[in-house]
Design a protein around this motif. Structure first.
Motif, PDB file in Angstrom:
ATOM      1  N   SER A  24      35.031  72.022  58.453  1.00 11.39           N
ATOM      2  CA  SER A  24      34.442  73.189  57.814  1.00 11.39           C
ATOM      3  C   SER A  24      34.508  73.182  56.212  1.00 11.39           C
ATOM      4  O   SER A  24      35.001  72.280  55.839  1.00 11.39           O
ATOM      5  CB  SER A  24      35.147  74.572  58.009  1.00 11.39           C
ATOM      6  N   PHE A  25      33.649  73.724  55.586  1.00 10.72           N
ATOM      7  CA  PHE A  25      33.701  73.711  54.163  1.00 10.72           C
ATOM      8  C   PHE A  25      34.746  74.621  53.463  1.00 10.72           C
ATOM      9  O   PHE A  25      34.961  74.440  52.251  1.00 10.72           O
ATOM     10  CB  PHE A  25      32.480  74.643  53.769  1.00 10.72           C
ATOM     11  N   SER A  26      35.722  74.982  54.290  1.00 12.20           N
ATOM     12  CA  SER A  26      36.986  75.559  53.885  1.00 12.20           C
ATOM     13  C   SER A  26      38.314  75.096  54.556  1.00 12.20           C
ATOM     14  O   SER A  26      39.073  75.863  54.904  1.00 12.20           O
ATOM     15  CB  SER A  26      37.115  77.381  54.178  1.00 12.20           C
ATOM     16  N   ALA A  27      38.108  73.722  54.432  1.00 11.97           N
ATOM     17  CA  ALA A  27      39.389  72.969  55.165  1.00 11.97           C
ATOM     18  C   ALA A  27      40.573  73.452  54.535  1.00 11.97           C
ATOM     19  O   ALA A  27      40.805  73.416  53.295  1.00 11.97           O
ATOM     20  CB  ALA A  27      39.159  71.444  55.118  1.00 11.97           C
ATOM     21  N   VAL A  73      42.650  91.193  46.801  1.00 13.36           N
ATOM     22  CA  VAL A  73      42.633  89.776  46.145  1.00 13.36           C
ATOM     23  C   VAL A  73      41.337  89.188  46.161  1.00 13.36           C
ATOM     24  O   VAL A  73      40.522  89.617  47.097  1.00 13.36           O
ATOM     25  CB  VAL A  73      43.559  88.912  47.029  1.00 13.36           C
ATOM     26  N   ALA A  74      41.131  88.212  45.419  1.00 11.63           N
ATOM     27  CA  ALA A  74      39.969  87.291  45.238  1.00 11.63           C
ATOM     28  C   ALA A  74      39.746  86.611  46.583  1.00 11.63           C
ATOM     29  O   ALA A  74      40.718  85.976  46.888  1.00 11.63           O
ATOM     30  CB  ALA A  74      40.075  86.552  44.208  1.00 11.63           C
ATOM     31  N   PRO A  75      38.598  86.595  47.216  1.00  9.94           N
ATOM     32  CA  PRO A  75      38.508  85.954  48.538  1.00  9.94           C
ATOM     33  C   PRO A  75      38.326  84.370  48.180  1.00  9.94           C
ATOM     34  O   PRO A  75      38.258  83.808  47.120  1.00  9.94           O
ATOM     35  CB  PRO A  75      37.001  86.445  48.957  1.00  9.94           C
ATOM     36  N   TYR A  76      38.324  83.714  49.432  1.00 14.26           N
ATOM     37  CA  TYR A  76      38.422  81.916  49.012  1.00 14.26           C
ATOM     38  C   TYR A  76      37.277  81.572  48.371  1.00 14.26           C
ATOM     39  O   TYR A  76      36.359  82.172  48.491  1.00 14.26           O
ATOM     40  CB  TYR A  76      38.586  81.374  50.346  1.00 14.26           C
ATOM     41  N   ALA A  77      37.413  80.590  47.662  1.00 12.03           N
ATOM     42  CA  ALA A  77      36.321  80.000  46.760  1.00 12.03           C
ATOM     43  C   ALA A  77      34.883  79.667  47.356  1.00 12.03           C
ATOM     44  O   ALA A  77      33.952  79.619  46.689  1.00 12.03           O
ATOM     45  CB  ALA A  77      36.613  78.714  45.946  1.00 12.03           C
ATOM     46  N   THR A  78      34.707  79.509  48.686  1.00 13.69           N
ATOM     47  CA  THR A  78      33.668  79.469  49.469  1.00 13.69           C
ATOM     48  C   THR A  78      33.674  79.944  50.914  1.00 13.69           C
ATOM     49  O   THR A  78      34.646  80.504  51.310  1.00 13.69           O
ATOM     50  CB  THR A  78      33.203  77.993  49.417  1.00 13.69           C
ATOM     51  N   ALA A  79      32.474  79.952  51.461  1.00 14.17           N
ATOM     52  CA  ALA A  79      32.376  80.723  52.942  1.00 14.17           C
ATOM     53  C   ALA A  79      32.770  80.181  54.058  1.00 14.17           C
ATOM     54  O   ALA A  79      32.420  78.718  53.926  1.00 14.17           O
ATOM     55  CB  ALA A  79      30.911  81.237  52.724  1.00 14.17           C
ATOM     56  N   GLN A  80      33.792  80.548  54.927  1.00  9.47           N
ATOM     57  CA  GLN A  80      33.700  79.822  56.044  1.00  9.47           C
ATOM     58  C   GLN A  80      32.287  79.952  57.009  1.00  9.47           C
ATOM     59  O   GLN A  80      31.818  81.232  57.165  1.00  9.47           O
ATOM     60  CB  GLN A  80      34.902  80.655  56.831  1.00  9.47           C
ATOM     61  N   ASN A  81      31.963  78.975  57.466  1.00 11.04           N
ATOM     62  CA  ASN A  81      30.723  78.662  58.593  1.00 11.04           C
ATOM     63  C   ASN A  81      29.489  79.382  57.571  1.00 11.04           C
ATOM     64  O   ASN A  81      28.792  79.684  58.203  1.00 11.04           O
ATOM     65  CB  ASN A  81      30.853  79.438  59.715  1.00 11.04           C
ATOM     66  N   MET A  82      29.608  78.981  56.081  1.00  5.16           N
ATOM     67  CA  MET A  82      28.444  79.281  55.418  1.00  5.16           C
ATOM     68  C   MET A  82      28.222  80.745  55.392  1.00  5.16           C
ATOM     69  O   MET A  82      27.034  81.208  54.923  1.00  5.16           O
ATOM     70  CB  MET A  82      27.150  78.554  55.765  1.00  5.16           C
ATOM     71  N   GLN A  83      29.160  81.724  55.863  1.00  5.40           N
ATOM     72  CA  GLN A  83      28.632  83.177  56.190  1.00  5.40           C
ATOM     73  C   GLN A  83      29.789  84.167  55.732  1.00  5.40           C
ATOM     74  O   GLN A  83      29.667  85.090  54.897  1.00  5.40           O
ATOM     75  CB  GLN A  83      28.302  83.427  57.365  1.00  5.40           C
ATOM     76  N   ALA A  91      26.335  67.620  53.265  1.00  6.89           N
ATOM     77  CA  ALA A  91      26.735  68.936  53.726  1.00  6.89           C
ATOM     78  C   ALA A  91      26.714  69.898  52.353  1.00  6.89           C
ATOM     79  O   ALA A  91      27.327  69.329  51.369  1.00  6.89           O
ATOM     80  CB  ALA A  91      28.072  68.927  54.370  1.00  6.89           C
ATOM     81  N   ILE A  92      25.917  70.877  52.591  1.00  9.82           N
ATOM     82  CA  ILE A  92      25.699  71.658  51.313  1.00  9.82           C
ATOM     83  C   ILE A  92      26.084  73.127  51.590  1.00  9.82           C
ATOM     84  O   ILE A  92      25.899  73.742  52.669  1.00  9.82           O
ATOM     85  CB  ILE A  92      24.164  71.482  50.974  1.00  9.82           C
ATOM     86  N   ASN A  93      26.789  73.716  50.814  1.00 10.40           N
ATOM     87  CA  ASN A  93      27.269  75.056  50.946  1.00 10.40           C
ATOM     88  C   ASN A  93      27.066  75.535  49.445  1.00 10.40           C
ATOM     89  O   ASN A  93      28.208  76.150  48.686  1.00 10.40           O
ATOM     90  CB  ASN A  93      28.352  75.310  51.278  1.00 10.40           C
ATOM     91  N   ILE A  94      25.862  75.950  48.977  1.00  8.27           N
ATOM     92  CA  ILE A  94      25.739  76.415  47.813  1.00  8.27           C
ATOM     93  C   ILE A  94      25.645  77.962  47.711  1.00  8.27           C
ATOM     94  O   ILE A  94      24.700  78.379  48.332  1.00  8.27           O
ATOM     95  CB  ILE A  94      24.112  75.778  46.838  1.00  8.27           C
ATOM     96  N   ILE A  95      26.135  78.660  46.985  1.00  9.43           N
ATOM     97  CA  ILE A  95      26.267  79.905  46.744  1.00  9.43           C
ATOM     98  C   ILE A  95      26.552  80.555  45.463  1.00  9.43           C
ATOM     99  O   ILE A  95      27.463  80.161  44.724  1.00  9.43           O
ATOM    100  CB  ILE A  95      27.587  80.870  47.821  1.00  9.43           C
ATOM    101  N   GLN A  96      25.570  81.259  44.875  1.00 11.31           N
ATOM    102  CA  GLN A  96      25.737  81.663  43.515  1.00 11.31           C
ATOM    103  C   GLN A  96      25.220  83.105  43.477  1.00 11.31           C
ATOM    104  O   GLN A  96      24.018  83.422  43.755  1.00 11.31           O
ATOM    105  CB  GLN A  96      24.909  80.848  42.695  1.00 11.31           C
TER     106      GLN A  96
END
Length: 863
Positions: free
Chosen positions: A91-94, A118-128, A519-524
Motif C-alpha cells: 500500500s501507499f501507507s506501509a 488527531v491528524a490523520p496519516y500523511a497519505t490515504a489508504q487505497n488512495m481513498q 505508483a502515484i498518490n498525489i493529494i493536495q
C-alpha cells in the motif's frame, strides 16, 4: 471446537437463570464518581448508559499481553474486516495500522485522544481512506480506552458513522514505573521483538494544585519475510482446494511463455507450465516470489507524551499536552523490476501514462531468430525493490476547564500533524532503460554478463513526501437546567472549528517521467469545518432517561449537514437495562476523493478474455481520479440492546445494530469493469496481444449499503475460596447483513459471511478465563474468526468456504514482590496456521498474521 452460536446459547443459559434468581436482591447503594463517557458530553454515574460502550482499563491492557496499541484494538470483535495493519506492505501507507468497526472502512471509524481529534496519516489508504494511524499513538500513556460501537456523528462529526475509539491518557499520575519486554518467534523465523515503557508523574492536583505526567515507550521488531515461514516459503498451494504453484512466469518472447528468453539464472527455474496455470503444457521460466515478499515489516517506533495540569483556582485548571511519535518501517516492497508490453511511465504534461517500448532492436544480442521481438523479462540483477517509510507525528493541545456557577466548561486549542518520508531503492530508470535497450548494453537472457556500471545506471532511488495538518478549536459547556420527575435535566453544547490540510506528493523522478511503472498518490487539498452541537439528557422517570442530540457541520468544500440522535435508557429493575438509539449521520467526501488528486496503482484481476491466463489474476495498472462534484454519504443508524447485571460480578448484554448508508463514494471494482467492458468504453486499455494494461476509475456516488448484526458481551466473577478467583469474559459479534450492489444496475449482494466486499466472517468471538490465586494470575484467551464463503471460484476445485481460524493466547503474571511483576505470554499457543484463501492466493492479511507461536517475557517495576 464450539461454534459461536453454541457458545452464545451456553452463555445465555449460564447467566440468565442467575439473573432471574437474583431479581429481587438489591445491591447496597454505592457512591459513584460522575464522569463523561464516550458518546455523551453530560456527566453521569450510570454504569451502563444508553449507548453500547466497551471499556478497556489499564489492567485489561496489561493482561492482554499486547505490546502495541493496534494489536490491542484490532483484536476487538467489532473490528470485523476491511481494516489493515503493517502487513499491507503493497500500500501507499506501509507500516501503518487502522481500525474498521463493522467492516465499514477505516474512514468511518473516528479515533480520538482524550476526546479530541488527531491528524490523520500523511497519505490515504487505497488512495481513498483518510484514517488515524494507530502506530503513531502511545501505549504507555494510556489509562483507559472506550469504544463506542454505534453512530456518533451527532456529537463528534462526519467520520463517526461506525463508531468511536476514544483513547484516554493519564492526567493525574503519581509515581514511577518501567516495563521491559523481550519476544521471539518459536517457529524458527528469527523474528524478535524488544519493548520498553516508562511512566513518571509528580504532583497531586488536590494537595499540590499541579501534576505533570510523562511517558515514553519504544518497540523494535525484526522484519518477517515470506521465505522465513515454513508453510509459505515454497508458495506452493496445490494441496489446497483449487490452489496452484503460485510462481511468477517471466523471461519470454511475445505472448507465449513457453518461448523462453534465455535459461535458468538467479532464482529462475524451468517449471511445468501446467503446475502454475492448470491446462497449459510445456515448460516456462518461473521463480518463487516468496523470496521477494515481506509479510511484516521491520519496525522501530518511539512515542513520548507529556501532560501538565495546573489548578489555578478551586474551580478552574489549565492543561497542556504533548504527544510525539517517530517510527520507521523497512520492507521488501516487491520483486526486481519486470518489463513487459504494459510498461508505462508518467507524463506530467498530459497527466496520463505513456507506453514504453520493450521491443528489441535487431542489433540487440537477445534479438530472436524468429517470432516476436517483444519481451517480458525480470531484471533480477538490479535486486529486489526496497522501501523505508519514516513517520513523524505530533499533537499539541492546551486549554482551560472548570466550573462557573452551575456550568462545567472546557475550551482548548489543538495542532496536530503527520509527516511521512518514503524512500525506495532499486526501481527502474526509464531513460537509461530506453538507451540500454537500443544500444544492446543490457543482456536479459544472461544477466551475469551485465556490467555493474550498467546495473547501477538502471537502478533508481526516490523520495516521496507527504504531510497532513490539523488545527482545531473546541469549546463546550454543560449544566443542569431544571429538575424533572426522574432527576436533573442535563444540557451540553459546544462549538468546533477545524482547518485540515493534506499534501501528499510524488517523487521528482515520477514527475519527470524517469521512473518505470510509477505508483502515484498525489493529494493536495485543504478545507475548513465549523460545527455547533447540543445535547439534552432528560430523566423522565427514575427508570427512564431520554437523550437527544444534534450537530450542524459546515464544510467549506461541499456545504452543510445536520446530524440528529435520540437515545433511550430504561431500567425497570435494578438488574435490567433496556437501551436503544436512532441517529442520522454523514461522511463528508475525503480530500483524496474530491480535491486535486491523481492515483496510479497496481492491482490484479481475473480477465476471462486474457489470451494467456484467463483463469489466473493478471497484474494491471489502475488510474484513479477525484471528483469535485461528490455529495456526502448519508447514514441512518439504529441500535437496540439489553443488559442484565444481577450483581457487581455478573453482566450479560446483547446489542443489535443496523446501519444504512446512501450515496456511497467509491469506484467500480476491477472485476465489475472487466465484466462490463463493452458498456464502459475507454475504461479498459489492452495491449497488442489483447491483455489488459490499464483500468480507469473515478470516484462517484453510487448506491447504498445496509449493515446489521449484533454483539454479545458477558462476564462473570467466581470466588473459589482458597483457590482464588475466576473471571470469565466473552465477546461475540455476529454480522447478519452487509448488503450493497457491486456496480450500477446490479442486484444487491449480501457480503456478510463471504469475501464479496473484503473478507467479512459472519462470526467473530473472543473468550477468556482469568484465574488469580495468591501472587499468580493466568489468562487463557480464545479468539475465533469464523469461516466465510469463497466468492472467487474460477474453477470448481476451489474450496467453497475459507476455514475458520482459532487462536489461543496464554498470559501468566507473577507478582514477585509488591513492586515487581513478571509476565510470560504465548501468542498463538498452538501455532495455528491461517486458512488458505484462494482470492488472495495465500491467506487474508486482514484476518490474522502469519507469525505462528510467539513467546514474550516482560518485567514491570514500580518505584
Amino acid at each position: 471446537m464450539l461454534k459461536p452460536s453454541v457458545l452464545a446459547a451456553a452463555l445465555a443459559a449460564a447467566f440468565l437463570p442467575h439473573a432471574q434468581a437474583q431479581s429481587n436482591t438489591a445491591e447496597p447503594s454505592q457512591r459513584l464518581e460522575r464522569v463523561t463517557i464516550t458518546g455523551t458530553n453530560i456527566l453521569s454515574t450510570q454504569r451502563e448508559g444508553a449507548n453500547p460502550v466497551q471499556t478497556l482499563t489499564a489492567k485489561d491492557i496489561a493482561a492482554s499481553g499486547k505490546t502495541t496499541l493496534p494489536e490491542l484494538l484490532r483484536a476487538i470483535t467489532a473490528n470485523s474486516g476491511n481494516s489493515y495493519n503493517e502487513q499491507f506492505t503493497g500500500s501507499f501507507s506501509a507500516g501503518t495500522a487502522g481500525i474498521s468497526l463493522r467492516g465499514l472502512g477505516q474512514q468511518n471509524t473516528l479515533v480520538l485522544v482524550n476526546g479530541r481529534r488527531v491528524a490523520p496519516y500523511a497519505t490515504a489508504q487505497n488512495m481513498q481512506e483518510v484514517f488515524t494511524d494507530l502506530n503513531s499513538l502511545p501505549l504507555a500513556a494510556v489509562r483507559r480506552i472506550e469504544i463506542l460501537k454505534d453512530g456518533a456523528s451527532a456529537l463528534y462529526g462526519s467520520d463517526a458513522i461506525a463508531g468511536v475509539v476514544n483513547i484516554l491518557l493519564y492526567d493525574d499520575y503519581q509515581g514511577s514505573e518501567v516495563r521491559v519486554g523481550l519476544g521471539s518467534s518459536t517457529e524458527g523465523t528469527g523474528q524478535r521483538e524488544r519493548s520498553l515503557e516508562l511512566r513518571h508523574g509528580v504532583g497531586d492536583l488536590e494537595a499540590d494544585r499541579y501534576n505533570l505526567t510523562l511517558s515514553f515507550d519504544t518497540v523494535k521488531r525484526d522484519r518477517l519475510d515470506q521465505s522465513q515461514v515454513s508453510w509459505l516459503r515454497d508458495n506452493d498451494f496445490r494441496s489446497e482446494g483449487g490452489g496452484s504453484l503460485a510462481w511468477a512466469v517471466t523471461n519470454y518472447y511475445g505472448s507465449d511463455p513457453t518461448n523462453k528468453l534465455g535459461g535458468e539464472q538467479g532464482p529462475l527455474k524451468l517449471t511445468n507450465y501446467g503446475d502454475i496455470t492448470p491446462g497449459k503444457t510445456g515448460t516456462v521460466l518461473a521463480y518463487n516470489p516468496a523470496i521477494y515478499k515481506t509479510l511484516i515489516p521491520g519496525v522501530e517506533r518511539y512515542h513520548a507524551s507529556a501532560r501538565g495540569t495546573w489548578r489555578f483556582s478551586d474551580d478552574a485548571q489549565a492543561y497542556a499536552e504533548v504527544l510525539l511519535g517517530k517510527s520507521r518501517a523497512e520492507l521488501i516492497f516487491a520483486a526486481p523490476l519486470s518489463v513487459a508490453s504494459n510498461l508505462r511511465a508518467w507524463n506530467n504534461r498530459t497527466q496520463s501514462l505513456e507506453s514504453i517500448s520493450v521491443a528489441l532492436p535487431k542489433t540487440h544480442p537477445n534479438y530472436p531468430a524468429s517470432g516476436s521481438n517483444v519481451v517480458t523479462a525480470t531484471l533480477f540483477d538490479l535486486g529486489p525493490r526496497m522501501k523505508q517509510d519514516a513517520v513523524h507525528f505530533q499533537r499539541l493541545s492546551a486549554g482551560v476547564r472548570g466550573s462557573t456557577g452551575a456550568w462545567d466548561w472546557d475550551a482548548s486549542l489543538l495542532q496536530s500533524s503527520s509527516r511521512m518520508r518514503e524512500t525506495v531503492q532499486n526501481f527502474g530508470n526509464r531513460y537509461e532503460f530506453e538507451r540500454a535497450l537500443q544500444a544492446g548494453s543490457y543482456n536479459f537472457a544472461d544477466q551475469s554478463k551485465n556490467s555493474e556500471a550498467q546495473r547501477q545506471a538502471l537502478r533508481l532511488s526516490t523520495l516521496r513526501p507527504a504531510q497532513t495538518e490539523l488545527y482545531a478549536f473546541d469549546a463546550n459547556a454543560s449544566t443542569e437546567l431544571t429538575q424533572l420527575r426522574g432527576g436533573a435535566l442535563g444540557f451540553a453544547s459546544g462549538v468546533q472549528l477545524r482547518h485540515e490540510r493534506m499534501d501528499s506528493r510524488t517523487s521528482d523522478a515520477v514527475l519527470s517521467g524517469t521512473e518505470l511503472r510509477p505508483a502515484i498518490n498525489i493529494i493536495q487539498g485543504t478545507r475548513r469545518v465549523g460545527a455547533a452541537y447540543a445535547e439534552f439528557n432528560a430523566p423522565l422517570l427514575k427508570s427512564l432517561t431520554l437523550n437527544v442530540a444534534g450537530r450542524l457541520d459546515h464544510y467549506s468544500d461541499f456545504g452543510s449537514a445536520f446530524s440528529p440522535k435520540a437515545s433511550v435508557r430504561y431500567q425497570p429493575l435494578n438488574w435490567l437495562v433496556v437501551r436503544g438509539n436512532a441517529s442520522r449521520g454523514f461522511r463528508a467526501p475525503s480530500l483524496p476523493e474530491n480535491t486535486q488528486s491523481t492515483g496510479v496503482s497496481y492491482g490484479s484481476v481475473v480477465d476471462p478474455r486474457d489470451p494467456i491466463s484467463p483463469t489466473v489474476a493478471r497484474g494491471v495498472t489502475n488510474l484513479t481520479t477525484a471528483n469535485p462534484s461528490l455529495k456526502p454519504e448519508r447514514s441512518r443508524n439504529f441500535n437496540l440492546g439489553v443488559v442484565v447485571s444481577p450483581d457487581s460480578k455478573t453482566s450479560f448484554g446483547i446489542d443489535y445494530f443496523n446501519i444504512l448508508q446512501k450515496d456511497l463514494i467509491d469506484t467500480e471494482t476491477a472485476k465489475y469493469i472487466v465484466d462490463n467492458e463493452r458498456n464502459l468504453p475507454g475504461r479498459v486499455v489492452r495491449d497488442a496481444q489483447g491483455r489488459i494494461v490499464t483500468l480507469t476509475r473515478q470516484f462517484k456516488n453510487q448506491g447504498e449499503r445496509t449493515v446489521s448484526g449484533f454483539d454479545i458481551e458477558a462476564s462473570r466473577s467466581l470466588s473459589l475460596a482458597a483457590a482464588g478467583e475466576l473471571k470469565l469474559k466473552a465477546q461475540l459479534s455476529r454480522l447478519l447483513q452487509f448488503t450493497s450492489a457491486p456496480g450500477e444496475g446490479k442486484a444487491p449482494i449480501n457480503g456478510a459471511g463471504n469475501n464479496e466486499y473484503g473478507s467479512l466472517p459472519a462470526w467473530r468471538s473472543s473468550t477468556s478465563a482469568q484465574w488469580s490465586v495468591g501472587s499468580w494470575s493466568t489468562i487463557l484467551r480464545w479468539t475465533r474468526v469464523g469461516s466465510y464463503e469463497q466468492t472467487y471460484r474460477p474453477t470448481p476445485a476451489v474450496a467453497p468456504r475459507v476455514r475458520a481460524a482459532n487462536t489461543w493466547d496464554l498470559n501468566v503474571d507473577w507478582q514477585v514482590t509488591p513492586r515487581l511483576l513478571a509476565t510470560a505470554t504465548l501468542q498463538n499457543l498452538t501455532a495455528a496456521k491461517l486458512p488458505y484463501d484462494a482470492s488472495s492466493g495465500s491467506f487474508d492479511l486482514t484476518q490474522g498474521d502469519p507469525r505462528g507461536r510467539f513467546l514474550g517475557l516482560k518485567a514491570h517495576y514500580k518505584f
